[in-house]
Design a protein around this motif. Sequence first.
Motif, PDB file in Angstrom:
ATOM      1  N   ALA A  89       0.817  -1.217   0.000  1.00  0.00           N
ATOM      2  CA  ALA A  89       0.000   0.000   0.000  1.00  0.00           C
ATOM      3  C   ALA A  89       0.851   1.268   0.000  1.00  0.00           C
ATOM      4  O   ALA A  89       0.527   2.245  -0.670  1.00  0.00           O
ATOM      5  N   ARG A  90       1.938   1.233   0.757  1.00  0.00           N
ATOM      6  CA  ARG A  90       2.782   2.427   0.834  1.00  0.00           C
ATOM      7  C   ARG A  90       3.381   2.752  -0.531  1.00  0.00           C
ATOM      8  O   ARG A  90       3.386   3.913  -0.966  1.00  0.00           O
ATOM      9  N   ALA A  91       3.857   1.718  -1.216  1.00  0.00           N
ATOM     10  CA  ALA A  91       4.455   1.924  -2.535  1.00  0.00           C
ATOM     11  C   ALA A  91       3.400   2.353  -3.559  1.00  0.00           C
ATOM     12  O   ALA A  91       3.662   3.199  -4.420  1.00  0.00           O
ATOM     13  N   VAL A  92       2.216   1.768  -3.456  1.00  0.00           N
ATOM     14  CA  VAL A  92       1.135   2.172  -4.371  1.00  0.00           C
ATOM     15  C   VAL A  92       0.813   3.650  -4.138  1.00  0.00           C
ATOM     16  O   VAL A  92       0.720   4.445  -5.076  1.00  0.00           O
ATOM     17  N   ARG A  93       0.688   3.988  -2.878  1.00  0.00           N
ATOM     18  CA  ARG A  93       0.321   5.377  -2.561  1.00  0.00           C
ATOM     19  C   ARG A  93       1.380   6.355  -3.056  1.00  0.00           C
ATOM     20  O   ARG A  93       1.068   7.456  -3.516  1.00  0.00           O
ATOM     21  N   ALA A 110      -4.939   0.441   4.836  1.00  0.00           N
ATOM     22  CA  ALA A 110      -3.493   0.461   4.570  1.00  0.00           C
ATOM     23  C   ALA A 110      -3.117   1.671   3.710  1.00  0.00           C
ATOM     24  O   ALA A 110      -2.098   2.326   3.956  1.00  0.00           O
ATOM     25  N   LEU A 111      -3.933   1.988   2.730  1.00  0.00           N
ATOM     26  CA  LEU A 111      -3.648   3.174   1.901  1.00  0.00           C
ATOM     27  C   LEU A 111      -3.762   4.445   2.733  1.00  0.00           C
ATOM     28  O   LEU A 111      -2.967   5.377   2.584  1.00  0.00           O
ATOM     29  N   ASP A 112      -4.735   4.464   3.619  1.00  0.00           N
ATOM     30  CA  ASP A 112      -4.915   5.643   4.483  1.00  0.00           C
ATOM     31  C   ASP A 112      -3.722   5.797   5.419  1.00  0.00           C
ATOM     32  O   ASP A 112      -3.179   6.895   5.580  1.00  0.00           O
ATOM     33  N   ALA A 113      -3.311   4.669   6.003  1.00  0.00           N
ATOM     34  CA  ALA A 113      -2.204   4.722   6.966  1.00  0.00           C
ATOM     35  C   ALA A 113      -0.902   5.140   6.289  1.00  0.00           C
ATOM     36  O   ALA A 113      -0.002   5.679   6.934  1.00  0.00           O
ATOM     37  N   ALA A 114      -0.792   4.887   4.976  1.00  0.00           N
ATOM     38  CA  ALA A 114       0.428   5.264   4.254  1.00  0.00           C
ATOM     39  C   ALA A 114       0.549   6.778   4.112  1.00  0.00           C
ATOM     40  O   ALA A 114       1.588   7.286   3.694  1.00  0.00           O
ATOM     41  N   GLY A 115      -0.510   7.480   4.414  1.00  0.00           N
ATOM     42  CA  GLY A 115      -0.464   8.947   4.452  1.00  0.00           C
ATOM     43  C   GLY A 115      -0.102   9.561   3.125  1.00  0.00           C
ATOM     44  O   GLY A 115      -0.278   8.949   2.082  1.00  0.00           O
ATOM     45  N   GLY A 116       0.385  10.772   3.154  1.00  0.00           N
ATOM     46  CA  GLY A 116       0.736  11.458   1.915  1.00  0.00           C
ATOM     47  C   GLY A 116       0.451  12.938   2.070  1.00  0.00           C
ATOM     48  O   GLY A 116      -0.252  13.338   2.984  1.00  0.00           O
ATOM     49  N   ASP A 117       1.045  13.722   1.158  1.00  0.00           N
ATOM     50  CA  ASP A 117       0.879  15.175   1.255  1.00  0.00           C
ATOM     51  C   ASP A 117      -0.533  15.589   0.894  1.00  0.00           C
ATOM     52  O   ASP A 117      -1.093  16.511   1.477  1.00  0.00           O
ATOM     53  N   ALA A 118      -1.091  14.901  -0.098  1.00  0.00           N
ATOM     54  CA  ALA A 118      -2.415  15.283  -0.582  1.00  0.00           C
ATOM     55  C   ALA A 118      -3.350  14.087  -0.406  1.00  0.00           C
ATOM     56  O   ALA A 118      -2.898  12.955  -0.365  1.00  0.00           O
ATOM     57  N   PRO A 119      -4.655  14.338  -0.320  1.00  0.00           N
ATOM     58  CA  PRO A 119      -5.585  13.209  -0.256  1.00  0.00           C
ATOM     59  C   PRO A 119      -5.432  12.344  -1.506  1.00  0.00           C
ATOM     60  O   PRO A 119      -5.139  12.853  -2.596  1.00  0.00           O
ATOM     61  N   LEU A 120      -5.609  11.047  -1.348  1.00  0.00           N
ATOM     62  CA  LEU A 120      -5.504  10.116  -2.474  1.00  0.00           C
ATOM     63  C   LEU A 120      -6.906   9.831  -3.012  1.00  0.00           C
ATOM     64  O   LEU A 120      -7.801   9.451  -2.252  1.00  0.00           O
ATOM     65  N   ASP A 121      -7.080   9.993  -4.323  1.00  0.00           N
ATOM     66  CA  ASP A 121      -8.349   9.644  -4.961  1.00  0.00           C
ATOM     67  C   ASP A 121      -8.480   8.125  -5.023  1.00  0.00           C
ATOM     68  O   ASP A 121      -7.577   7.444  -5.529  1.00  0.00           O
ATOM     69  N   VAL A 122      -9.598   7.600  -4.546  1.00  0.00           N
ATOM     70  CA  VAL A 122      -9.819   6.151  -4.610  1.00  0.00           C
ATOM     71  C   VAL A 122     -11.209   5.837  -5.150  1.00  0.00           C
ATOM     72  O   VAL A 122     -12.152   6.610  -4.984  1.00  0.00           O
TER      73      VAL A 122
END
Length: 227
Positions: A89-93, A110-122
């Motif tokens: 998930a972290r690598a995908v994100r 898992a995608l949520d926990a991987a965080g990120g600067d901007a919200p991820l479109d899912v």
Amino acid sequence: MDTALADRLAAVDARIQDAARSAGRDLADITRIVVTKFHPASLVSDLHALGVRDVGENRQQELTAKRAELVGIPDLTWHFIGQAQTNKARAVRAAADAVHSVDRDRIADALDAAGGDAPLDVLLQVNLTDDVGRGGVAPDGVEALATHVAELSSLRLRGVMAVAPLDEEPARAFERLRRSADTVRSVVPDALWISAGMTGDFPEAIAMGATHLRIGSAITGPRPVRD
Ligand SMILES: *Cc1c(COP(=O)(O)O)cnc(C)c1O
């Protein structure tokens, strides 16, 4: 530059325009994603030179590698359309701008926990077959999954995605997807994306209301064989 590639892209785009016109739909509401899986990064840069801005990949490692190779091309949007594994998930994100294949709480978490600067479109991938082994949440699980994803603060729920079954009229299967899209919208009103339509069925997907087409071989030509 490969003139055959330019010709195939133009031919597909003409068919998209025809299908949109027949359905009374605005072309501005339809994003054509070119699925470049198995092809080299050089194909993605050729497509970019032809004006393509949205590309799709179905394997995390391939996505990560191509994105790194093409880091000098900033205005590309990378869509992840493959089965997502929680341990990736972290690598995908890190590599995807949008993930079309969220089909269970754990991958969303898992995608949520991987965080990120901007919200991820899912998008929620919906299984339109009776085979539970295929990717996707069953239609009767869509509402619960949408409710779960809507509460994850670093994900932005955009809509639904599906692959039409091989043994059914695509138009019939896409009707079920449209109902799942309505269900998601009842939870998140601005989740308007419907990702559907491949080489064999994109006109039917446009007629049903697809907003994101995922077209591979009609544009790229046959995929190189992989073992
Ligand atoms: C490969 C793939 C496509 C594109 O398929 P074509 O038939 O080559 O257009 C679309 N969606 C998904 C999920 C895929 O894996």
